[in-house]
Motif scaffolding. Sequence first.
Motif, PDB file in Angstrom:
ATOM      1  N   CYS A 218       0.830  -1.208   0.000  1.00 21.51           N
ATOM      2  CA  CYS A 218       0.000   0.000   0.000  1.00 21.51           C
ATOM      3  C   CYS A 218       0.863   1.256   0.000  1.00 21.51           C
ATOM      4  CB  CYS A 218      -0.928   0.005   1.212  1.00 21.51           C
ATOM      5  SG  CYS A 218      -2.273  -1.190   1.092  1.00 21.51           S
ATOM      6  N   PHE A 219       1.975   1.192   0.719  1.00 26.36           N
ATOM      7  CA  PHE A 219       2.867   2.363   0.751  1.00 26.36           C
ATOM      8  C   PHE A 219       3.460   2.629  -0.630  1.00 26.36           C
ATOM      9  CE2 PHE A 219       7.010   4.438   1.488  1.00 26.36           C
ATOM     10  CZ  PHE A 219       6.573   5.572   2.158  1.00 26.36           C
ATOM     11  N   LYS A 220       3.836   1.570  -1.344  1.00 20.85           N
ATOM     12  CA  LYS A 220       4.376   1.734  -2.701  1.00 20.85           C
ATOM     13  C   LYS A 220       3.342   2.369  -3.624  1.00 20.85           C
ATOM     14  CE  LYS A 220       7.733  -2.067  -2.514  1.00 20.85           C
ATOM     15  NZ  LYS A 220       8.059  -3.428  -3.013  1.00 20.85           N
ATOM     16  N   ALA A 221       2.067   1.957  -3.467  1.00 18.91           N
ATOM     17  CA  ALA A 221       1.001   2.543  -4.294  1.00 18.91           C
ATOM     18  C   ALA A 221       0.791   4.013  -3.929  1.00 18.91           C
ATOM     19  CB  ALA A 221      -0.294   1.758  -4.092  1.00 18.91           C
ATOM     20  N   TRP A 222       0.821   4.313  -2.628  1.00 19.28           N
ATOM     21  CA  TRP A 222       0.666   5.693  -2.149  1.00 19.28           C
ATOM     22  C   TRP A 222       1.803   6.562  -2.667  1.00 19.28           C
ATOM     23  CZ3 TRP A 222       3.064   8.602   2.074  1.00 19.28           C
ATOM     24  CH2 TRP A 222       2.292   9.680   2.540  1.00 19.28           C
ATOM     25  N   LEU A 223       3.018   5.983  -2.693  1.00 20.40           N
ATOM     26  CA  LEU A 223       4.189   6.683  -3.200  1.00 20.40           C
ATOM     27  C   LEU A 223       4.076   6.904  -4.718  1.00 20.40           C
ATOM     28  CD1 LEU A 223       6.915   7.759  -2.168  1.00 20.40           C
ATOM     29  CD2 LEU A 223       7.910   5.527  -2.730  1.00 20.40           C
ATOM     30  N   ALA A 224       3.545   5.906  -5.429  1.00 22.02           N
ATOM     31  CA  ALA A 224       3.370   6.024  -6.885  1.00 22.02           C
ATOM     32  C   ALA A 224       2.386   7.134  -7.225  1.00 22.02           C
ATOM     33  CB  ALA A 224       2.904   4.693  -7.455  1.00 22.02           C
ATOM     34  N   VAL A 225       1.324   7.287  -6.404  1.00 24.83           N
ATOM     35  CA  VAL A 225       0.365   8.374  -6.620  1.00 24.83           C
ATOM     36  C   VAL A 225       1.056   9.719  -6.418  1.00 24.83           C
ATOM     37  CG1 VAL A 225      -1.715   9.483  -5.682  1.00 24.83           C
ATOM     38  CG2 VAL A 225      -1.675   7.013  -6.039  1.00 24.83           C
ATOM     39  N   ALA A 226       1.895   9.826  -5.394  1.00 26.80           N
ATOM     40  CA  ALA A 226       2.611  11.074  -5.123  1.00 26.80           C
ATOM     41  C   ALA A 226       3.533  11.444  -6.273  1.00 26.80           C
ATOM     42  CB  ALA A 226       3.419  10.949  -3.833  1.00 26.80           C
ATOM     43  N   ARG A 227       4.109  10.429  -6.936  1.00 28.04           N
ATOM     44  CA  ARG A 227       5.062  10.672  -8.026  1.00 28.04           C
ATOM     45  C   ARG A 227       4.388  10.696  -9.391  1.00 28.04           C
ATOM     46  NH1 ARG A 227       9.695   6.519  -5.568  1.00 28.04           N
ATOM     47  NH2 ARG A 227      10.530   7.975  -4.005  1.00 28.04           N
TER      48      ARG A 227
END
Length: 329
Positions: A218-227
């Motif tokens: 979930c953190f990787k997905a949240w990070l992908a949204v930020a980027r």
Amino acid sequence: MSLLPWQQQDWAHLHSYCVQQRIPQALLIKGPQGYGKLRLAQQFAKALLCAAPQTDGLACGHCHSCLLFAAATHPDFISVAPEEVGKGITIDAIRALITRLSLKPQFDKSRVVIVHPADAMNLRALNAFLKCLEEPTERTVILLVTDRPAKLPATIVSRCQKLAVSSADPVCVAAWLAQQQPELSAAEAALLLALAQNSPLQALAYARQDYLPQRNSCFKAWLAVARQQAHPVIVAEQWQALPEQQLLFWLSSWVMDVVRCHYLAEARQLFNPDLQATLQSLAVGLDLKKLYGLYDVLLASRQRLDTPINKQSLFEEILIYWSQLNRSK
């Protein structure tokens, strides 16, 4: 069932009631979730019902009373709890309790009632329960157990003695975790404890679940949204199968850690110490006021979970806000 390693001080407090022969008619046991408050209350109930307690106050485990307790058939032990997890304690349950309390205990020792979680009583149930405290019956001890004492009305709390459970020593808990889950490394045990906010039973539950891989995904997905590498709507759809409360906690903890990283907090001050480097990079250039705005949205979302709202739309709103916040860096 035995005491947990960090409960020795709390047990000494409970045992002192028996030694001094000043057992309270109503005792409110309160403290953070995951510290074993119900288990502590059950140990106290078992000891009060035991025919031959040990010198440390714990039940013998062998007498007729202890055997009945272990079989959940002791006539002088009453447990009041919601019929289903997440539901409330109804007035019918309290009326049934009042009826049972109108009869004399069947054994010579105390009769013990455990209400857990006490804050699950609805308003009508609380009003009816007040009668149990105002008109205590013969040889009856009522133990109320709760994570959220503030949800209980003052009329209830004021009629109880209180025991706030002691905080658990991290070294003691880490050793206990290693004993329960031998496959855990010291680093994993420390991380799980940090993620569980030093809640031992919660950390153990995390260790027995697919918690860390799911959280990291979930953190990787949240990070992908930020980027701008993933679309908020697509990620929100992928998150539909996840427990909403757990997901909102993760999101809130990441946002608060970004705020702390903005102020150059150390890893030990973060909810997610293992993610410090990435969170620190996210904090660079973010508008702090807008970041607090996102945190307000997350807090409001927790309240909205109890309403008939579309969960995917809820997380879409959060992720779109997060995406726009990073786009403006």
